[in-house]
Design a protein around this motif. Structure first.
Motif: not given
Length: 112
Positions: A6-8, A15-22, A79-86
């Motif tokens: 849930e946190r991720i 982060e997606l909202s920011y990326i899509l907007a800017y 931007r997201v601190d996980i090993r693999h982006i889904p």
């Protein structure tokens, strides 16, 4: 979902909202709102729910999001601190329209 998932997912929505907007330069994607993210338990797959300002452009916007998926994943990786982006799948979120429909029905009942 677990607390970690849930946190991720929450972080991905932010982060997606920011990326899509800017950061995305495609005009078909400019008026997209990310409403939710459902992650697989192993974090390999994410279903991203979006709404669109202009209802007539839903298909065009979803196609543009699919085409920009590689760029979006690249931006998310930094931007997201996980090993693999889904793997991302963008889906139109109909819950807002459904909520408005229910609200109109309730208002009709109260008028009568």
């Amino acid at each position: 979902m677990s607390i970690k998932t849930e946190r991720i997912a929450s972080n991905i929505v932010k982060e997606l909202s920011y990326i899509l907007a800017y950061e995305v330069k495609d005009n078909d994607i400019k008026f997209v709102t990310v409403t939710d993210c459902h992650l697989a338990p192993d974090l390999s797959y994410a279903k991203i729910y979006v709404t669109v300002f202009n209802k007539e452009r839903i298909d065009i916007t979803l196609k543009a999001l699919k085409e920009a998926k590689g760029f979006i994943k690249k931006c998310l990786a930094s931007r997201v601190d996980i090993r693999h982006i889904p793997d991302l799948e963008f889906v139109y979120d109909e819950s807002i329209e459904y909520g408005k429909k229910i609200e109109n029905i309730i208002e009709k009942i109260h008028e009568d």
